[in-house]
Design an enzyme around this catalytic site. Structure first.
Site, PDB file in Angstrom:
ATOM      1  N   HIS A 189       7.856  -8.868   2.455  1.00  0.00           N
ATOM      2  CA  HIS A 189       7.083 -10.080   2.179  1.00  0.00           C
ATOM      3  C   HIS A 189       5.699  -9.725   1.631  1.00  0.00           C
ATOM      4  O   HIS A 189       5.192 -10.378   0.710  1.00  0.00           O
ATOM      5  CB  HIS A 189       6.926 -10.918   3.455  1.00  0.00           C
ATOM      6  CG  HIS A 189       8.151 -11.691   3.818  1.00  0.00           C
ATOM      7  ND1 HIS A 189       9.381 -11.100   4.015  1.00  0.00           N
ATOM      8  CD2 HIS A 189       8.342 -13.026   4.022  1.00  0.00           C
ATOM      9  CE1 HIS A 189      10.273 -12.023   4.323  1.00  0.00           C
ATOM     10  NE2 HIS A 189       9.675 -13.208   4.334  1.00  0.00           N
ATOM     11  N   HIS A 230       7.313  -8.183  12.101  1.00  0.00           N
ATOM     12  CA  HIS A 230       7.016  -6.799  11.765  1.00  0.00           C
ATOM     13  C   HIS A 230       6.001  -6.258  12.757  1.00  0.00           C
ATOM     14  O   HIS A 230       5.270  -7.013  13.406  1.00  0.00           O
ATOM     15  CB  HIS A 230       6.432  -6.683  10.348  1.00  0.00           C
ATOM     16  CG  HIS A 230       7.456  -6.685   9.266  1.00  0.00           C
ATOM     17  ND1 HIS A 230       8.158  -5.559   8.889  1.00  0.00           N
ATOM     18  CD2 HIS A 230       7.894  -7.684   8.467  1.00  0.00           C
ATOM     19  CE1 HIS A 230       8.977  -5.862   7.902  1.00  0.00           C
ATOM     20  NE2 HIS A 230       8.837  -7.152   7.625  1.00  0.00           N
ATOM     21  N   ASP A 234       3.700  -1.893   9.704  1.00  0.00           N
ATOM     22  CA  ASP A 234       4.435  -2.349   8.517  1.00  0.00           C
ATOM     23  C   ASP A 234       3.524  -3.114   7.561  1.00  0.00           C
ATOM     24  O   ASP A 234       3.628  -2.980   6.336  1.00  0.00           O
ATOM     25  CB  ASP A 234       5.601  -3.253   8.931  1.00  0.00           C
ATOM     26  CG  ASP A 234       6.494  -2.615   9.972  1.00  0.00           C
ATOM     27  OD1 ASP A 234       6.545  -1.377  10.021  1.00  0.00           O
ATOM     28  OD2 ASP A 234       7.134  -3.350  10.743  1.00  0.00           O
TER      29      ASP A 234
END
Length: 314
Positions: A189, A230, A234
Protein backbone atom coordinates in the site's frame (compact mmCIF):
# COMPACT_ATOMS: atom_id res chain seq x y z
CA UNK A 1 -28.90 48.07 -20.01
CA UNK A 2 -28.14 44.52 -18.98
CA UNK A 3 -28.92 41.82 -21.51
CA UNK A 4 -31.19 39.03 -20.31
CA UNK A 5 -29.79 35.55 -20.89
CA UNK A 6 -32.48 33.40 -22.46
CA UNK A 7 -32.80 29.63 -22.58
CA UNK A 8 -31.86 29.79 -26.26
CA UNK A 9 -28.61 31.59 -25.44
CA UNK A 10 -27.82 29.07 -22.72
CA UNK A 11 -28.51 26.15 -25.06
CA UNK A 12 -26.24 27.68 -27.70
CA UNK A 13 -23.44 28.19 -25.15
CA UNK A 14 -23.74 24.65 -23.80
CA UNK A 15 -23.76 23.20 -27.31
CA UNK A 16 -20.69 25.19 -28.32
CA UNK A 17 -18.75 24.18 -25.21
CA UNK A 18 -19.80 20.55 -25.61
CA UNK A 19 -18.55 20.63 -29.20
CA UNK A 20 -15.19 22.01 -28.08
CA UNK A 21 -14.93 19.38 -25.35
CA UNK A 22 -15.66 16.59 -27.83
CA UNK A 23 -13.07 17.90 -30.30
CA UNK A 24 -10.52 18.19 -27.49
CA UNK A 25 -11.28 14.63 -26.35
CA UNK A 26 -10.96 13.21 -29.87
CA UNK A 27 -7.70 15.09 -30.50
CA UNK A 28 -6.26 13.80 -27.23
CA UNK A 29 -7.34 10.26 -28.09
CA UNK A 30 -5.41 10.50 -31.36
CA UNK A 31 -2.30 11.78 -29.59
CA UNK A 32 -2.40 9.14 -26.87
CA UNK A 33 -3.03 6.31 -29.35
CA UNK A 34 0.06 7.36 -31.27
CA UNK A 35 2.10 7.41 -28.06
CA UNK A 36 0.65 4.04 -27.02
CA UNK A 37 1.64 2.56 -30.38
CA UNK A 38 5.24 3.56 -29.61
CA UNK A 39 5.28 2.61 -25.93
CA UNK A 40 2.87 -0.33 -25.62
CA UNK A 41 5.72 -2.71 -24.74
CA UNK A 42 6.53 -0.71 -21.62
CA UNK A 43 2.89 -0.56 -20.55
CA UNK A 44 2.35 -4.28 -21.17
CA UNK A 45 5.58 -5.19 -19.40
CA UNK A 46 4.59 -3.10 -16.38
CA UNK A 47 1.16 -4.74 -16.20
CA UNK A 48 2.67 -8.22 -16.48
CA UNK A 49 5.00 -7.36 -13.60
CA UNK A 50 1.95 -6.33 -11.55
CA UNK A 51 0.56 -9.81 -12.09
CA UNK A 52 3.88 -11.41 -11.16
CA UNK A 53 3.95 -9.36 -7.97
CA UNK A 54 0.44 -10.55 -7.09
CA UNK A 55 1.45 -14.12 -7.88
CA UNK A 56 4.48 -13.85 -5.60
CA UNK A 57 2.36 -12.42 -2.77
CA UNK A 58 -0.08 -15.30 -3.09
CA UNK A 59 2.76 -17.83 -3.23
CA UNK A 60 4.30 -16.66 0.05
CA UNK A 61 0.93 -17.19 1.74
CA UNK A 62 1.49 -20.94 1.36
CA UNK A 63 4.63 -20.60 3.51
CA UNK A 64 3.06 -18.39 6.17
CA UNK A 65 2.88 -19.81 9.68
CA UNK A 66 0.85 -17.88 12.25
CA UNK A 67 2.47 -17.14 15.58
CA UNK A 68 2.56 -14.65 18.43
CA UNK A 69 2.51 -11.02 17.30
CA UNK A 70 6.00 -9.53 17.49
CA UNK A 71 6.83 -6.63 19.77
CA UNK A 72 6.30 -3.42 17.84
CA UNK A 73 6.75 0.18 18.89
CA UNK A 74 3.93 1.33 16.61
CA UNK A 75 1.51 -1.05 18.28
CA UNK A 76 2.43 0.38 21.67
CA UNK A 77 2.00 3.99 20.58
CA UNK A 78 -1.14 3.66 18.44
CA UNK A 79 -4.41 2.25 19.79
CA UNK A 80 -5.89 -0.66 17.87
CA UNK A 81 -8.77 0.28 15.60
CA UNK A 82 -10.35 -3.16 15.67
CA UNK A 83 -11.81 -5.28 12.91
CA UNK A 84 -14.97 -3.20 12.59
CA UNK A 85 -12.95 -0.06 11.75
CA UNK A 86 -10.15 -1.62 9.74
CA UNK A 87 -11.84 -0.31 6.58
CA UNK A 88 -10.68 3.25 7.37
CA UNK A 89 -7.12 2.67 6.14
CA UNK A 90 -8.43 1.01 2.97
CA UNK A 91 -10.70 4.00 2.37
CA UNK A 92 -7.75 6.39 2.55
CA UNK A 93 -5.70 4.21 0.20
CA UNK A 94 -8.57 3.88 -2.28
CA UNK A 95 -9.01 7.66 -2.29
CA UNK A 96 -5.31 8.21 -3.05
CA UNK A 97 -5.36 5.52 -5.74
CA UNK A 98 -8.49 6.68 -7.57
CA UNK A 99 -7.70 10.40 -7.45
CA UNK A 100 -4.27 9.78 -8.94
CA UNK A 101 -5.68 7.60 -11.73
CA UNK A 102 -8.28 10.26 -12.55
CA UNK A 103 -5.59 12.95 -12.57
CA UNK A 104 -3.50 11.04 -15.12
CA UNK A 105 -6.47 11.17 -17.52
CA UNK A 106 -7.20 14.89 -17.06
CA UNK A 107 -5.55 15.83 -20.41
CA UNK A 108 -8.60 14.32 -22.14
CA UNK A 109 -10.88 16.93 -20.56
CA UNK A 110 -9.04 20.08 -19.51
CA UNK A 111 -7.46 22.69 -21.76
CA UNK A 112 -4.52 23.27 -19.42
CA UNK A 113 -2.38 20.14 -19.35
CA UNK A 114 1.18 19.29 -18.45
CA UNK A 115 1.50 15.55 -19.05
CA UNK A 116 0.76 12.83 -21.57
CA UNK A 117 -1.24 9.97 -20.03
CA UNK A 118 0.68 7.15 -21.73
CA UNK A 119 4.09 8.58 -20.87
CA UNK A 120 3.23 9.26 -17.23
CA UNK A 121 2.05 5.66 -16.79
CA UNK A 122 5.23 4.34 -18.41
CA UNK A 123 7.14 6.20 -15.73
CA UNK A 124 4.85 5.17 -12.86
CA UNK A 125 4.99 1.50 -13.84
CA UNK A 126 8.80 1.66 -13.94
CA UNK A 127 8.79 2.97 -10.36
CA UNK A 128 6.32 0.31 -9.21
CA UNK A 129 8.22 -2.55 -10.82
CA UNK A 130 11.51 -1.47 -9.24
CA UNK A 131 9.96 -1.30 -5.77
CA UNK A 132 7.99 -4.52 -6.13
CA UNK A 133 11.08 -6.44 -7.27
CA UNK A 134 12.82 -5.49 -4.02
CA UNK A 135 9.67 -6.27 -2.05
CA UNK A 136 9.42 -9.80 -3.44
CA UNK A 137 13.04 -10.51 -2.53
CA UNK A 138 12.47 -9.15 0.97
CA UNK A 139 9.30 -10.98 2.00
CA UNK A 140 10.55 -14.29 0.57
CA UNK A 141 13.79 -13.90 2.54
CA UNK A 142 12.05 -13.83 5.92
CA UNK A 143 8.43 -14.71 6.70
CA UNK A 144 7.10 -12.98 9.79
CA UNK A 145 3.89 -14.00 11.60
CA UNK A 146 1.22 -11.65 10.27
CA UNK A 147 -0.31 -9.15 12.73
CA UNK A 148 -3.57 -8.81 10.77
CA UNK A 149 -6.65 -10.44 12.27
CA UNK A 150 -7.06 -13.06 9.57
CA UNK A 151 -3.36 -14.00 9.82
CA UNK A 152 -3.32 -14.77 13.55
CA UNK A 153 -3.37 -18.13 15.26
CA UNK A 154 -6.79 -19.76 15.11
CA UNK A 155 -7.85 -18.11 11.87
CA UNK A 156 -8.75 -20.42 9.00
CA UNK A 157 -7.29 -17.90 6.55
CA UNK A 158 -3.88 -17.76 8.25
CA UNK A 159 -2.55 -20.66 6.17
CA UNK A 160 -3.39 -22.02 2.76
CA UNK A 161 -3.70 -25.74 2.03
CA UNK A 162 -1.48 -27.12 -0.73
CA UNK A 163 -2.95 -26.26 -4.15
CA UNK A 164 -4.82 -28.99 -6.01
CA UNK A 165 -3.67 -27.77 -9.42
CA UNK A 166 -1.54 -25.10 -11.05
CA UNK A 167 -4.59 -23.02 -11.98
CA UNK A 168 -5.32 -22.48 -8.29
CA UNK A 169 -1.90 -20.86 -7.91
CA UNK A 170 -1.99 -18.79 -11.09
CA UNK A 171 -5.52 -17.47 -10.64
CA UNK A 172 -5.51 -14.34 -8.48
CA UNK A 173 -8.91 -13.45 -7.00
CA UNK A 174 -9.80 -10.29 -5.04
CA UNK A 175 -10.41 -12.32 -1.89
CA UNK A 176 -6.86 -13.63 -2.01
CA UNK A 177 -5.50 -10.09 -2.38
CA UNK A 178 -7.50 -8.76 0.57
CA UNK A 179 -6.79 -11.71 2.86
CA UNK A 180 -3.16 -12.45 2.05
CA UNK A 181 -0.58 -13.24 4.71
CA UNK A 182 3.22 -13.34 4.78
CA UNK A 183 3.98 -10.51 2.33
CA UNK A 184 4.89 -8.00 5.02
CA UNK A 185 8.23 -6.30 4.41
CA UNK A 186 7.58 -3.87 2.96
CA UNK A 187 4.05 -2.49 2.62
CA UNK A 188 2.57 -2.66 -0.88
CA UNK A 189 0.00 0.00 0.00
CA UNK A 190 2.84 2.37 0.83
CA UNK A 191 4.59 1.58 -2.46
CA UNK A 192 1.58 2.65 -4.52
CA UNK A 193 0.78 5.67 -2.37
CA UNK A 194 4.33 7.04 -2.27
CA UNK A 195 4.89 6.49 -6.00
CA UNK A 196 1.64 8.24 -6.84
CA UNK A 197 2.22 11.17 -4.48
CA UNK A 198 5.85 11.65 -5.57
CA UNK A 199 4.73 11.64 -9.21
CA UNK A 200 2.09 14.26 -8.56
CA UNK A 201 4.59 16.26 -6.52
CA UNK A 202 6.75 16.54 -9.63
CA UNK A 203 4.18 16.85 -12.39
CA UNK A 204 1.12 18.22 -10.61
CA UNK A 205 0.29 21.92 -10.58
CA UNK A 206 -1.83 22.42 -7.47
CA UNK A 207 0.23 23.17 -4.38
CA UNK A 208 -2.70 22.64 -2.02
CA UNK A 209 -3.40 19.18 -3.47
CA UNK A 210 0.26 18.26 -3.07
CA UNK A 211 0.16 19.19 0.59
CA UNK A 212 -3.06 17.25 1.12
CA UNK A 213 -1.58 14.23 -0.67
CA UNK A 214 1.44 14.09 1.63
CA UNK A 215 -0.81 14.45 4.68
CA UNK A 216 -2.95 11.59 3.36
CA UNK A 217 0.10 9.32 3.00
CA UNK A 218 1.23 10.13 6.54
CA UNK A 219 -2.28 9.42 7.82
CA UNK A 220 -2.35 6.16 5.88
CA UNK A 221 0.94 5.08 7.45
CA UNK A 222 -0.52 5.53 10.92
CA UNK A 223 -3.83 3.88 10.00
CA UNK A 224 -2.04 0.82 8.60
CA UNK A 225 -0.36 0.35 11.98
CA UNK A 226 -3.54 1.07 13.93
CA UNK A 227 -5.36 -1.50 11.80
CA UNK A 228 -2.57 -4.01 12.55
CA UNK A 229 -2.12 -4.75 8.86
CA UNK A 230 1.65 -4.32 9.02
CA UNK A 231 4.43 -3.98 11.53
CA UNK A 232 6.12 -0.61 11.92
CA UNK A 233 9.23 -1.91 10.13
CA UNK A 234 7.13 -2.60 7.02
CA UNK A 235 6.02 1.02 6.84
CA UNK A 236 9.39 2.56 7.78
CA UNK A 237 11.28 0.47 5.21
CA UNK A 238 8.72 1.45 2.56
CA UNK A 239 9.23 5.16 3.26
CA UNK A 240 12.95 5.22 2.56
CA UNK A 241 13.11 2.37 0.01
CA UNK A 242 10.38 3.71 -2.29
CA UNK A 243 11.77 7.24 -2.16
CA UNK A 244 15.27 6.02 -3.01
CA UNK A 245 14.08 3.75 -5.83
CA UNK A 246 11.97 6.52 -7.36
CA UNK A 247 14.85 8.98 -7.05
CA UNK A 248 17.39 6.77 -8.85
CA UNK A 249 15.03 5.44 -11.53
CA UNK A 250 13.81 8.96 -12.21
CA UNK A 251 17.43 10.03 -12.80
CA UNK A 252 17.98 7.28 -15.38
CA UNK A 253 14.80 7.92 -17.38
CA UNK A 254 14.58 10.72 -19.95
CA UNK A 255 12.51 13.65 -18.73
CA UNK A 256 8.89 13.88 -19.79
CA UNK A 257 7.91 16.67 -22.18
CA UNK A 258 6.23 19.60 -20.47
CA UNK A 259 3.16 20.59 -22.43
CA UNK A 260 3.11 23.98 -20.74
CA UNK A 261 6.73 24.80 -21.63
CA UNK A 262 7.52 28.03 -23.42
CA UNK A 263 9.74 26.46 -26.10
CA UNK A 264 9.09 27.98 -29.51
CA UNK A 265 9.21 26.52 -32.97
CA UNK A 266 11.20 28.32 -35.68
CA UNK A 267 9.35 31.17 -37.38
CA UNK A 268 7.57 29.88 -40.48
CA UNK A 269 7.37 31.41 -43.92
CA UNK A 270 4.02 33.01 -43.23
CA UNK A 271 5.48 34.68 -40.11
CA UNK A 272 3.41 32.99 -37.44
CA UNK A 273 3.55 34.80 -34.15
CA UNK A 274 5.44 33.41 -31.16
CA UNK A 275 2.17 32.89 -29.39
CA UNK A 276 0.85 30.74 -32.22
CA UNK A 277 4.03 28.69 -32.28
CA UNK A 278 3.75 28.20 -28.54
CA UNK A 279 0.18 27.00 -28.98
CA UNK A 280 1.22 24.57 -31.68
CA UNK A 281 3.94 23.09 -29.50
CA UNK A 282 1.45 22.46 -26.75
CA UNK A 283 -1.03 20.91 -29.11
CA UNK A 284 -3.29 23.94 -29.55
CA UNK A 285 -4.34 25.97 -32.56
CA UNK A 286 -6.12 29.29 -32.65
CA UNK A 287 -8.81 27.64 -30.59
CA UNK A 288 -6.91 26.28 -27.57
CA UNK A 289 -7.62 22.59 -27.25
CA UNK A 290 -8.45 21.63 -30.81
CA UNK A 291 -4.99 20.69 -32.17
CA UNK A 292 -2.51 18.19 -30.78
CA UNK A 293 0.98 17.00 -31.72
CA UNK A 294 0.76 13.81 -33.66
CA UNK A 295 3.20 11.05 -32.80
CA UNK A 296 5.77 13.51 -31.49
CA UNK A 297 5.53 15.80 -34.57
CA UNK A 298 3.75 18.98 -35.47
CA UNK A 299 2.61 19.24 -39.07
CA UNK A 300 3.16 22.70 -40.43
CA UNK A 301 2.70 23.76 -44.07
CA UNK A 302 2.97 20.14 -45.15
CA UNK A 303 6.32 19.66 -43.43
CA UNK A 304 6.83 17.80 -40.17
CA UNK A 305 8.60 19.73 -37.46
CA UNK A 306 9.91 17.34 -34.78
CA UNK A 307 9.37 18.24 -31.15
CA UNK A 308 12.45 16.93 -29.40
CA UNK A 309 10.74 17.07 -26.06
CA UNK A 310 8.45 14.13 -26.88
CA UNK A 311 10.36 11.04 -25.83
CA UNK A 312 9.99 7.46 -26.83
CA UNK A 313 9.77 4.89 -24.08
CA UNK A 314 9.72 7.14 -21.04
Amino acid sequence: MARVVTDKDMSFYIGREASKLWKRFCAEITTEINLLAENWKYILGGLICQYIHGLAARGVHYFHRPGPILQDVGFYLLPELGQDRAYISETVFTTIFLTFVLWTFHPFIFKTKKIYTVLIWCRVLAFLVGCQFLRIITFYSTQLPGPNYHCREGSKLATLPPPDNILEVLLIVPRGVLYGCGDLIFSSHMIFSLVFVRTYQKYGTRRFIKQCAWLAVIAQSLLILASRKHYTVDVVVAWYTVNLVVFFIDKTLPELPDRTSALLLPVTKDSKSKEENHKLLNGNSGDPAEWRPRNGKIVEDGKAVHVEAVINGA
